[in-house]
Enzyme design. Sequence first.
Site, mmCIF file in Angstrom:
data_model
loop_
_atom_site.group_PDB
_atom_site.id
_atom_site.type_symbol
_atom_site.label_atom_id
_atom_site.label_comp_id
_atom_site.label_asym_id
_atom_site.label_seq_id
_atom_site.Cartn_x
_atom_site.Cartn_y
_atom_site.Cartn_z
ATOM 1 N N HIS A 1 39.730 52.168 6.370
ATOM 2 C CA HIS A 1 40.957 51.555 5.844
ATOM 3 C C HIS A 1 40.910 50.021 5.907
ATOM 4 C CE1 HIS A 1 43.695 55.367 6.238
ATOM 5 N NE2 HIS A 1 42.498 55.653 5.768
ATOM 6 N N GLN B 1 33.703 53.117 5.943
ATOM 7 C CA GLN B 1 34.245 52.729 4.647
ATOM 8 C C GLN B 1 34.055 51.245 4.357
ATOM 9 O OE1 GLN B 1 38.342 54.026 4.844
ATOM 10 N NE2 GLN B 1 37.792 56.193 4.776
ATOM 11 N N GLU C 1 50.928 55.868 -3.161
ATOM 12 C CA GLU C 1 52.085 55.095 -3.608
ATOM 13 C C GLU C 1 51.721 53.997 -4.590
ATOM 14 O OE1 GLU C 1 54.784 55.370 0.494
ATOM 15 O OE2 GLU C 1 54.265 53.404 -0.362
ATOM 16 N N TYR D 1 46.761 64.752 8.060
ATOM 17 C CA TYR D 1 45.785 65.719 7.569
ATOM 18 C C TYR D 1 45.870 67.045 8.336
ATOM 19 C CZ TYR D 1 43.928 61.680 5.119
ATOM 20 O OH TYR D 1 43.800 60.578 4.310
ATOM 21 N N TYR E 1 57.447 48.248 3.693
ATOM 22 C CA TYR E 1 57.206 49.421 2.855
ATOM 23 C C TYR E 1 56.987 50.701 3.664
ATOM 24 C CZ TYR E 1 57.841 46.488 -1.049
ATOM 25 O OH TYR E 1 58.450 45.655 -1.964
#
Length: 385
Positions: free
Chosen positions: A163, A101, A257, A278, A267
């Site tokens: 990520h 990614q 979110e 998953y 958070y």
Amino acid sequence: MRFAAIMMILPTLACAQVEQGAPNTDFQPAFASQTRAPALPATPVTTSVLAEGLANPWGIAALPDGSYLVTERPGTLRRVSADGVLSDPIAGVPQVDARGQGGLLDVAIAPDFAQTGTIYLTYAKRYDGGTGTVAARATLTGNTLSAVQEIFVQTPPSQATMHYGSRVVPTADGKVFITTGEHSTPADRVLAQDINTTYGKIIRLNADGSVPSDNPFVGTDGIDSIWSYGHRNVQGADIGPDGALWTMEHGPRGGDELNRPEPGLNYGWPVISYGVNYSGSPVGSGESAREGMEQPVYYWDPVIAPGGIGFYDGDYADWQDDLFIAGLNPGALVRLKLQDGQVVGEERLLRDLGRIRDVEVLDNGELLVLIDADPGSIIRVVPGQ
């Protein structure tokens, strides 16, 4: 290369509650407006292709002269003219780690760009035997970058190419927010709770990369640059009409979110979540709330897989101050209407265009959205027609 505009009328299907289907968890929202807001009336929009032939475009920013900068994840930054002509690759872009990614990610224009030519980039980089999110500032002159300076390097480097975050938001008061991810693996994700790492954090710096003296962890335990923590993978960030930072982060299976991160607050990821792994197993504690951990302003289950976000400030009155969110899966542009800091309505637009990675609100009240594909494209969106 110039491409002719292809015009089409796309009616919006606004049944947000029906479209989402049944949630995949048994979690109950903490307050009534936290999820599944009423569907807003459909907005007619006209779309046209501004530019095509991009390789996985990830971030876009408007320049004062009416052109745009757009990043391509493999590592290229291009200028796009107002009529859709793509430049050759801009020279001087840092080398990126374009695995998984990773790659060249966000681009943003400094508030004083007209005087200084300063832009900001975020990207994945290999260093110290691993990979991580890096933010840099540079000077754009014509189609060349110079004076490239790294202002943030994520610590520690990870072995996982997932990520990364990562958005960069310069503010009018001379600060810069940078969002990060936690690299997803079970060993890495727990570091979102560790204020001695920059995994799963919102970072706040001065424009030159130094740390503001009023950051919440200055003079205490924790890394001075951290603004908030306990985030998963924050890929949307913008300053709202209230002057505060708003962010969007990916949940796992369920639990995307919308947050309004406050300094020093936690958070919750990966201890609490409105989603599940998953595999279907519980995340962390298996709870959606815990004392000392903040609740999202709004969440989705099933997910929208959020990308970039932008608050609307334009000529179309029905959209004024609304929040637009790029959605990757199942693919849509999501519009939220907020009132007193809570979501009171939701609309889904452009649900037949594919993976929407970013959205840019233009001064003329139109939108630009990036279609994340190879080849990918930039789509112009005009409301009310």
